[in-house]
Design a protein around this motif. Structure first.
Motif, PDB file in Angstrom:
ATOM      1  N   LEU A  43       7.517  -7.276  -3.203  1.00 55.82           N
ATOM      2  CA  LEU A  43       6.461  -5.861  -2.048  1.00 55.82           C
ATOM      3  C   LEU A  43       7.086  -5.001  -1.642  1.00 55.82           C
ATOM      4  CD1 LEU A  43       5.210 -10.061  -0.746  1.00 55.82           C
ATOM      5  CD2 LEU A  43       4.740  -8.793  -2.886  1.00 55.82           C
ATOM      6  N   ASP A 100      -1.594 -11.541   6.221  1.00 52.68           N
ATOM      7  CA  ASP A 100      -0.937  -9.679   5.584  1.00 52.68           C
ATOM      8  C   ASP A 100      -1.232  -9.742   4.400  1.00 52.68           C
ATOM      9  OD1 ASP A 100       1.169  -7.638   5.726  1.00 52.68           O
ATOM     10  OD2 ASP A 100       2.443  -8.883   5.503  1.00 52.68           O
ATOM     11  N   GLU A 101      -1.043  -7.997   3.509  1.00 55.40           N
ATOM     12  CA  GLU A 101      -0.966  -8.279   2.854  1.00 55.40           C
ATOM     13  C   GLU A 101      -0.694  -6.852   1.647  1.00 55.40           C
ATOM     14  OE1 GLU A 101      -4.255  -3.807   2.612  1.00 55.40           O
ATOM     15  OE2 GLU A 101      -5.442  -6.261   3.223  1.00 55.40           O
ATOM     16  N   SER A 102       0.454  -7.271   0.742  1.00 54.56           N
ATOM     17  CA  SER A 102       1.164  -6.161   0.425  1.00 54.56           C
ATOM     18  C   SER A 102       0.801  -5.925  -1.411  1.00 54.56           C
ATOM     19  CB  SER A 102       2.107  -6.735   0.439  1.00 54.56           C
ATOM     20  OG  SER A 102       2.963  -7.280   1.530  1.00 54.56           O
ATOM     21  N   TYR A 103       1.712  -4.640  -1.790  1.00 54.04           N
ATOM     22  CA  TYR A 103       1.639  -3.975  -2.831  1.00 54.04           C
ATOM     23  C   TYR A 103       2.396  -4.911  -3.178  1.00 54.04           C
ATOM     24  CZ  TYR A 103      -0.991   0.403  -1.291  1.00 54.04           C
ATOM     25  OH  TYR A 103      -1.815   1.320  -0.881  1.00 54.04           O
ATOM     26  N   TRP A 162      -2.513  -6.348  -5.707  1.00 50.03           N
ATOM     27  CA  TRP A 162      -2.063  -6.396  -3.857  1.00 50.03           C
ATOM     28  C   TRP A 162      -1.341  -8.186  -4.140  1.00 50.03           C
ATOM     29  CZ3 TRP A 162      -3.281  -3.783  -0.400  1.00 50.03           C
ATOM     30  CH2 TRP A 162      -3.482  -1.959  -0.550  1.00 50.03           C
ATOM     31  N   GLY A 220       5.096  -3.041   1.680  1.00 45.71           N
ATOM     32  CA  GLY A 220       4.295  -2.070   2.392  1.00 45.71           C
ATOM     33  C   GLY A 220       3.110  -1.497   2.086  1.00 45.71           C
ATOM     34  N   TRP A 221       1.478  -2.301   2.868  1.00 50.84           N
ATOM     35  CA  TRP A 221       0.524  -1.214   2.085  1.00 50.84           C
ATOM     36  C   TRP A 221       0.115  -0.121   2.807  1.00 50.84           C
ATOM     37  CZ3 TRP A 221      -2.435   0.862   5.973  1.00 50.84           C
ATOM     38  CH2 TRP A 221      -1.902  -0.060   7.501  1.00 50.84           C
TER      39      TRP A 221
END
Length: 344
Positions: free
Chosen positions: A276, A266-269, A303, A278-279
């Motif tokens: 966090l 997963d990746e998030s701001y 990130w 959501g991207w």
């Protein structure tokens, strides 16, 4: 599990010269219950072992061919990203073989596990065995022991051969992703544990249903269900690693560097307060400038990325295999408890 006869040397006297001669030495061989079970299932056992030997020999040959190509190409000094289509035949070979090895638990569960005892219960052989001097427990233990031995030897050999073949390009996701079933489930201890659990589960289904064809059909559904459940929980065997960055999100080197062949989960701001987002936040903005303003307003500083490193693969495999071995032991215990009164 096997019982072997001991070798003996008999001395005989020659009537003419009084000299002694040694009788030919007898080779060890199966006897008693072990011989009976092996003879009963020898066609299936020899077929499995022969197919295993041929498959291992073919994979050894393929590895030799691949290594010749890689050495000539200059790998690993030169990246495989630049090799073009010349390496595709080896990638296809990995794909085909991994697919074939992946269905082995289902095939052995259906055609070896399900009929193992169901056939004896259906045609009355179990009653004949129960009337002999050997106990039910010994008969059941020998059946399971020889079958497990064949399964473990064959799957361990295939796992070792495929792992040896794949190892030189193990870190290349373009060949096989280590986290996918095509690599994870057919290397290390996983194929042994997965196949053993499926086969023993098929045996238990056959004992309960007591009809060979019905047991094979139900075992097929059971084996497929095991594969689906295992695939769903496979990644949960690892410990997710989180890495963050604070260089913004639009700069050229803003995204965190991940280890080679790492599986991104997963990746998030990441905001300045540690929260966090959501991207997809600020994704609906019309221009890059509007997106920059949106991110700045949300106080996004970098990130946050979750991933599984390839270094966890071995530990994940042994953890998963230990769970499967424990489940197999539970099924075996059920078979012996059931067999005390209801096996015949």
């Amino acid at each position: 599990m096997s019982t072997f006869t001991s070798t003996s040397t008999d001395s005989t006297s020659d009537g003419k010269n009084g000299s002694t001669a040694e009788a030919p030495t007898r080779r060890p061989h199966l006897s008693g219950m072990n011989w009976l079970i092996w003879r009963q299932h020898r066609a299936a056992f020899w077929t499995i072992l022969a197919a295993t030997a041929l498959s291992v020999a073919w994979m050894v040959y393929q590895r030799g061919q691949m290594m010749d190509f890689l050495d000539g190409y200059g790998y690993p000094d030169k990246s495989l990203d630049e090799v073009g289509d010349h390496f595709q035949q080896y990638v296809n070979a990995f794909s085909y073989v991994s697919t074939g090895l992946g269905v082995i638990p289902i095939l052995l569960g259906v055609f070896l596990g399900a009929p193992l005892l169901a056939g004896d219960l259906e045609n009355g052989t179990a009653k004949l065995v129960a009337a002999q001097s050997a106990s039910r427990a010994r008969w059941l233990a020998t059946k399971l022991g020889l079958t497990a031995l064949v399964v473990v030897v064959s799957t361990a050999a295939l796992s070792a051969a495929f792992g040896w073949w794949w190892n030189p390009v193990k870190g290349e996701n373009t060949v096989l992703e280590w986290s996918s079933g095509s690599a994870f489930d057919i290397t290390g201890p996983v194929p042994v544990a997965l196949t053993l659990f499926t086969v023993v589960g098929g045996v238990a289904i056959g004992v309960v249903l007591r009809r060979t064809l019905m047991a094979m059909v139900v075992t097929f559904g059971f084996a497929v269900a095991v594969q689906l459940v295992w695939g769903y929980f496979r990644l949960s065997l690892g410990e997710v690693v989180t890495v963050t960055s604070n260089k913004g999100v639009t700069a050229e080197n803003a995204f965190p560097d991940l280890p080679k062949a790492a599986l991104q989960i997963d990746e998030s701001y990441l905001t300045g307060s540690g929260d966090l987002l959501g991207w997809s936040a600020c994704r609906d903005t019309q221009t890059d400038q509007a997106r920059e303003l949106c991110l700045k307003k949300a106080d996004v500083v970098g990130w946050s990325v979750d991933y599984l490193p390839m270094s966890q693969m071995n530990g994940m495999q042994w953890l998963g295999a230990s769970i499967l071995f424990a489940l197999t032991a539970g099924v075996v215990a059920f078979l012996f408890l059931w067999g005390r009164k209801r096996l015949v």
